[in-house]
Design an enzyme around this catalytic site. Structure first.
Site, PDB file in Angstrom:
ATOM      1  N   LYS A 259      46.463  39.477  37.797  1.00 62.11           N
ATOM      2  CA  LYS A 259      46.156  39.623  38.932  1.00 62.11           C
ATOM      3  C   LYS A 259      47.644  38.267  38.890  1.00 62.11           C
ATOM      4  O   LYS A 259      47.882  37.408  37.851  1.00 62.11           O
ATOM      5  CB  LYS A 259      44.503  38.777  38.585  1.00 62.11           C
ATOM      6  CG  LYS A 259      44.481  37.837  39.460  1.00 62.11           C
ATOM      7  CD  LYS A 259      43.222  37.475  39.241  1.00 62.11           C
ATOM      8  CE  LYS A 259      42.466  36.618  40.786  1.00 62.11           C
ATOM      9  NZ  LYS A 259      40.967  35.969  40.059  1.00 62.11           N
TER      10      LYS A 259
ATOM     11  N   ASP B  46      37.908  37.442  34.739  1.00 61.13           N
ATOM     12  CA  ASP B  46      39.099  37.193  35.476  1.00 61.13           C
ATOM     13  C   ASP B  46      39.238  36.236  34.672  1.00 61.13           C
ATOM     14  O   ASP B  46      39.033  34.712  34.174  1.00 61.13           O
ATOM     15  CB  ASP B  46      38.703  36.528  36.687  1.00 61.13           C
ATOM     16  CG  ASP B  46      38.513  37.760  37.786  1.00 61.13           C
ATOM     17  OD1 ASP B  46      38.203  39.358  37.192  1.00 61.13           O
ATOM     18  OD2 ASP B  46      39.483  37.927  39.138  1.00 61.13           O
TER      19      ASP B  46
ATOM     20  N   LYS C  55      45.604  42.934  41.228  1.00 56.59           N
ATOM     21  CA  LYS C  55      44.984  41.951  41.714  1.00 56.59           C
ATOM     22  C   LYS C  55      45.979  40.799  42.408  1.00 56.59           C
ATOM     23  O   LYS C  55      46.309  39.829  41.909  1.00 56.59           O
ATOM     24  CB  LYS C  55      43.386  41.804  41.471  1.00 56.59           C
ATOM     25  CG  LYS C  55      43.025  40.427  42.260  1.00 56.59           C
ATOM     26  CD  LYS C  55      41.837  40.916  41.744  1.00 56.59           C
ATOM     27  CE  LYS C  55      40.651  39.144  42.228  1.00 56.59           C
ATOM     28  NZ  LYS C  55      39.815  38.761  41.840  1.00 56.59           N
TER      29      LYS C  55
END
Length: 324
Positions: free
Chosen positions: A224, A161, A260
């Site tokens: 995300k 991430d 996400k």
């Protein structure tokens, strides 16, 4: 579509990325009041109850990145969290729901905790995700950010991430943003990359759309919303804009990109709301951990409590459903 979702894990075929295409987003306009109205209706037009609600909550667990990103993390805490990821519900709830096996979508930790997580999850099939690139602010030289990715991979991370440089978005420097994310994607190698946009720092929904599109063009496998550390994290209007950018990119390229939302989601009701968004905007394929993750560990306690009530007819004290 060019990619199928597996039952658990990540896309079978990855987003290859494309050269930067400014004409795909430079003139985009986002009607903020309309986006807010659409988001507000998501939870009022559809209601799920009883066994249907239980099914949605079980699916939320399958799509959850169980996370610890605290300054006082220890290897023991990570091991306990991994045990929870392997068995997220109490035995009597599993039995009452008729489930033999249930796991979370991933466990997400800092790079220095990846080794402990990988050892604790060995043989489970649960991916280890690591934040990297100077999380949460991302204000480090690029070579050090890339080195952090490589360190996490060496420790056993399956997913990375990354965080972007918000100033590139605020300055409209799309080529710099593209080049940064493309370098991170290359450093990730076979590991899937989730691009954290830190939408609470991007000021406008128009910027959110543009940053989403650049990240996908640069090769992100997921986009995300947030690090969970910003003043404002995941919201339904921001998520709506991001999934529509994702849908536009998929239409243009044939690649399915994951989404996400992270931060600010704490309840079982939140878990259902974001799944309704995915179903209505993108369809059932995006209700799989291959294409959808929830970055909200604290909501697992409330989900377990609601499922306990579904099975037993009674609400347990929240302390009975500790995460780790």
């Amino acid at each position: 579509m060019n990619a199928d979702a597996t039952a658990h894990g990540t896309n079978t075929l990855r987003n290859a990325g494309i050269p930067l295409q400014l004409d795909w987003f430079e003139t985009i306009a986002v009607n903020t009041p309309a986006a807010e109205r659409r988001a507000a209706t998501l939870t009022t037009r559809r209601s799920v109850k009883k066994e249907w609600q239980a099914a949605w909550l079980v699916n939320a667990i399958r799509c959850m990145d169980l996370t610890t990103l605290a300054g006082d993390d220890t290897e023991d805490r990570v091991r306990r969290l991994c045990a929870k990821a392997r068995r997220p519900l109490a035995d009597h709830i599993m039995e009452g729901l008729g489930l033999d096996r249930l796991m979370t979508g991933a466990v997400c930790v800092y790079p220095t905790m990846v080794g402990a997580a990988a050892r604790a999850l060995e043989g489970s099939g649960i991916p280890v995700a690591s934040v990297a690139t100077g999380f949460p602010a991302g204000l480090m030289p690029l070579d050090l950010r890339l080195a952090e990715i490589r360190y996490a991979l060496d420790q056993g991370a399956d997913e990375i991430d990354i965080v972007i440089t918000r100033a590139h978005v605020l300055d409209g420097n799309w080529s710099a943003l593209y080049e940064e994310i493309a370098a991170m994607r290359e450093a990730c190698g076979a590991a899937h990359m989730k691009a954290i946009l830190a939408t609470g720092d991007l000021k406008t929904l128009r910027n959110v759309y543009k940053a989403s599109m650049v990240a996908m063009q640069a090769g992100a496998d997921f986009i995300k919303t947030s690090t969970g550390k910003e003043g404002v994290n995941a919201t339904l209007p921001v998520s709506l804009v991001m999934v529509r950018a994702l849908r536009d990119y998929s239409h243009e390229t044939g690649y399915r990109i994951g989404f996400k939302p992270a931060g600010g989601m704490k309840t079982a009701k939140d878990a259902i709301a974001w799944q309704i968004l995915m179903k209505e905007e993108l369809g059932n394929p995006w209700l799989s951990p291959a294409l959808f993750r929830l970055g909200a560990s604290s909501m697992l306690g409330d989900i377990e409590r609601q499922l306990d009530h579904h099975v037993t007819g009674r609400y347990a004290a929240s302390s009975r459903h500790a995460l780790a």
